[in-house]
Design a protein around this motif. Sequence first.
Motif, PDB file in Angstrom:
ATOM      1  N   LEU A  15       0.817  -1.205   0.000  1.00  0.00           N
ATOM      2  CA  LEU A  15       0.000   0.000   0.000  1.00  0.00           C
ATOM      3  C   LEU A  15       0.852   1.256   0.000  1.00  0.00           C
ATOM      4  N   THR A  16       0.424   2.252  -0.765  1.00  0.00           N
ATOM      5  CA  THR A  16       1.088   3.542  -0.765  1.00  0.00           C
ATOM      6  C   THR A  16       0.905   4.207   0.594  1.00  0.00           C
ATOM      7  N   LYS A  17       1.964   4.817   1.089  1.00  0.00           N
ATOM      8  CA  LYS A  17       1.917   5.470   2.400  1.00  0.00           C
ATOM      9  C   LYS A  17       0.921   6.610   2.403  1.00  0.00           C
ATOM     10  N   SER A  18       0.129   6.701   3.472  1.00  0.00           N
ATOM     11  CA  SER A  18      -0.856   7.778   3.605  1.00  0.00           C
ATOM     12  C   SER A  18      -0.214   8.972   4.303  1.00  0.00           C
ATOM     13  N   VAL A  19      -0.370  10.150   3.690  1.00  0.00           N
ATOM     14  CA  VAL A  19       0.252  11.375   4.201  1.00  0.00           C
ATOM     15  C   VAL A  19      -0.844  12.390   4.494  1.00  0.00           C
ATOM     16  N   PRO A  20      -0.741  13.169   5.594  1.00  0.00           N
ATOM     17  CA  PRO A  20       0.332  13.160   6.603  1.00  0.00           C
ATOM     18  C   PRO A  20       0.111  12.151   7.735  1.00  0.00           C
ATOM     19  N   PHE A  21      -0.913  11.305   7.651  1.00  0.00           N
ATOM     20  CA  PHE A  21      -1.263  10.416   8.760  1.00  0.00           C
ATOM     21  C   PHE A  21      -0.082   9.574   9.235  1.00  0.00           C
ATOM     22  N   LEU A 102     -13.198  18.744   4.869  1.00  0.00           N
ATOM     23  CA  LEU A 102     -13.328  19.071   3.448  1.00  0.00           C
ATOM     24  C   LEU A 102     -13.159  20.550   3.144  1.00  0.00           C
ATOM     25  N   TYR A 103     -13.679  21.420   4.012  1.00  0.00           N
ATOM     26  CA  TYR A 103     -13.798  22.834   3.646  1.00  0.00           C
ATOM     27  C   TYR A 103     -13.099  23.812   4.579  1.00  0.00           C
ATOM     28  N   ILE A 104     -12.662  23.367   5.756  1.00  0.00           N
ATOM     29  CA  ILE A 104     -11.937  24.268   6.654  1.00  0.00           C
ATOM     30  C   ILE A 104     -10.460  23.877   6.712  1.00  0.00           C
ATOM     31  N   SER A 105     -10.186  22.620   6.966  1.00  0.00           N
ATOM     32  CA  SER A 105      -8.812  22.120   6.914  1.00  0.00           C
ATOM     33  C   SER A 105      -8.313  22.149   5.466  1.00  0.00           C
ATOM     34  N   ASP A 106      -7.001  22.179   5.304  1.00  0.00           N
ATOM     35  CA  ASP A 106      -6.429  22.189   3.945  1.00  0.00           C
ATOM     36  C   ASP A 106      -6.038  20.795   3.472  1.00  0.00           C
ATOM     37  N   ILE A 107      -6.379  19.764   4.234  1.00  0.00           N
ATOM     38  CA  ILE A 107      -5.872  18.425   3.957  1.00  0.00           C
ATOM     39  C   ILE A 107      -6.248  17.907   2.574  1.00  0.00           C
ATOM     40  N   PHE A 108      -7.436  18.252   2.076  1.00  0.00           N
ATOM     41  CA  PHE A 108      -7.874  17.710   0.786  1.00  0.00           C
ATOM     42  C   PHE A 108      -7.856  18.745  -0.340  1.00  0.00           C
ATOM     43  N   ARG A 109      -7.223  19.881  -0.109  1.00  0.00           N
ATOM     44  CA  ARG A 109      -7.108  20.874  -1.177  1.00  0.00           C
ATOM     45  C   ARG A 109      -6.003  20.464  -2.137  1.00  0.00           C
ATOM     46  N   ASP A 110      -6.259  20.653  -3.431  1.00  0.00           N
ATOM     47  CA  ASP A 110      -5.309  20.198  -4.446  1.00  0.00           C
ATOM     48  C   ASP A 110      -3.945  20.861  -4.309  1.00  0.00           C
ATOM     49  N   ASN A 111      -3.934  22.129  -3.825  1.00  0.00           N
ATOM     50  CA  ASN A 111      -2.660  22.849  -3.745  1.00  0.00           C
ATOM     51  C   ASN A 111      -1.944  22.650  -2.414  1.00  0.00           C
ATOM     52  N   ALA A 112      -2.485  21.806  -1.529  1.00  0.00           N
ATOM     53  CA  ALA A 112      -1.842  21.543  -0.240  1.00  0.00           C
ATOM     54  C   ALA A 112      -0.617  20.650  -0.445  1.00  0.00           C
ATOM     55  N   PRO A 113       0.431  20.840   0.379  1.00  0.00           N
ATOM     56  CA  PRO A 113       1.715  20.138   0.155  1.00  0.00           C
ATOM     57  C   PRO A 113       1.764  18.739   0.742  1.00  0.00           C
ATOM     58  N   TYR A 114       0.756  17.911   0.427  1.00  0.00           N
ATOM     59  CA  TYR A 114       0.720  16.572   1.002  1.00  0.00           C
ATOM     60  C   TYR A 114       0.765  15.473  -0.049  1.00  0.00           C
ATOM     61  N   GLY A 115       1.060  15.828  -1.297  1.00  0.00           N
ATOM     62  CA  GLY A 115       1.092  14.814  -2.333  1.00  0.00           C
ATOM     63  C   GLY A 115      -0.296  14.560  -2.912  1.00  0.00           C
ATOM     64  N   PRO A 116      -0.463  13.453  -3.654  1.00  0.00           N
ATOM     65  CA  PRO A 116      -1.744  13.139  -4.300  1.00  0.00           C
ATOM     66  C   PRO A 116      -2.893  13.075  -3.304  1.00  0.00           C
ATOM     67  N   VAL A 117      -4.003  13.740  -3.640  1.00  0.00           N
ATOM     68  CA  VAL A 117      -5.139  13.829  -2.715  1.00  0.00           C
ATOM     69  C   VAL A 117      -5.734  12.460  -2.401  1.00  0.00           C
ATOM     70  N   MET A 118      -5.566  11.514  -3.308  1.00  0.00           N
ATOM     71  CA  MET A 118      -6.129  10.177  -3.121  1.00  0.00           C
ATOM     72  C   MET A 118      -5.503   9.461  -1.930  1.00  0.00           C
ATOM     73  N   PHE A 119      -4.280   9.836  -1.581  1.00  0.00           N
ATOM     74  CA  PHE A 119      -3.548   9.115  -0.540  1.00  0.00           C
ATOM     75  C   PHE A 119      -3.346   9.953   0.718  1.00  0.00           C
ATOM     76  N   ARG A 120      -4.252  10.899   0.941  1.00  0.00           N
ATOM     77  CA  ARG A 120      -4.147  11.755   2.123  1.00  0.00           C
ATOM     78  C   ARG A 120      -5.137  11.327   3.201  1.00  0.00           C
ATOM     79  N   SER A 121      -4.680  11.388   4.434  1.00  0.00           N
ATOM     80  CA  SER A 121      -5.551  11.191   5.593  1.00  0.00           C
ATOM     81  C   SER A 121      -4.856  11.788   6.803  1.00  0.00           C
TER      82      SER A 121
END
Length: 285
Positions: A15-21, A102-121
């Motif tokens: 599995l691809t590592k989940s970031v930033p979790f 979804l709308y207050i945290s930046d975790i799922f914003r496309d321009n956030a520095p966490y890599g591909p949105v699919m693998f963020r948590s």
Amino acid sequence: MMKSLGAVLPRAMNLTKSVPFHNDLDSLLGEWSSAGEAFLWLASVSFGIIFCELVSDISKAFSPVVFPGHAKLSKKEKVEWDSRSVSTAHATVASIVAFYLLYISDIFRDNAPYGPVMFRSTILSQFSLGFSCGYFLADMAMMYRHYPDLGGLEFFVHHLLSIISLVLGVHSGHSHVYICMVLLSECTTPLVNLRWYMSVLGQKDSKLYFINGLSLTLLWLVARILLFLYCFTHMYAHREQMKQLHNVAYVFLILAPGGLGFMNVIWFFKILQSFFRILNRKQAP
């Protein structure tokens, strides 16, 4: 044995590592991060189940005091009353957390520095998914115990799809953005339950019942029709990332929102029919 399993699930074994979790968990727990991940899953599911039991007990204790009409309900209606109290409480918590992610945290914003949105948590999204899994498990057990009084086959399908999606999401740490969109749609549940409460308490002709019907129709359109269309559009825009998911998650990511979306459309037409019946009754001389 491992080769045959890998042939069935070739991507599930790596599995691809989940970031930033996973980064956050490594920073907090170091070499104990794997055990901490398992503990977080167990704790969150347990908390969801215990939360359901507490809300149910509170409903049983205070509903007869707060609502005089509660005493006149049948045994079946009292069971459903408590079940809906639990679903209202879960929906409120789950939709608030999903909205924040979804709308207050930046975790799922496309321009956030966490890599591909699919693998963020995050730790919060992981705990939230486990909490909801605990609720769906507890509610499904209640539905089974009182079948078919608390819902028919479609509700079992809804809960089963939800549980499998949540388990896959927690196990992998992937696709949390889409699971949060689905959990956000739970914001319609309090209005659905309020409508039932007013119905069994004999308030179908009240102004509040009409306002509830209008609000439910509009919110359902936004949260369970338009939001799901946005979800599918977002998936298409990130289809290359989807292809990197392990096979089971990839198939289920298409199957679960599609199935839930189909049921949402069916229920929406039923809500529309009910609302227009009330509107015609209001306009009748």
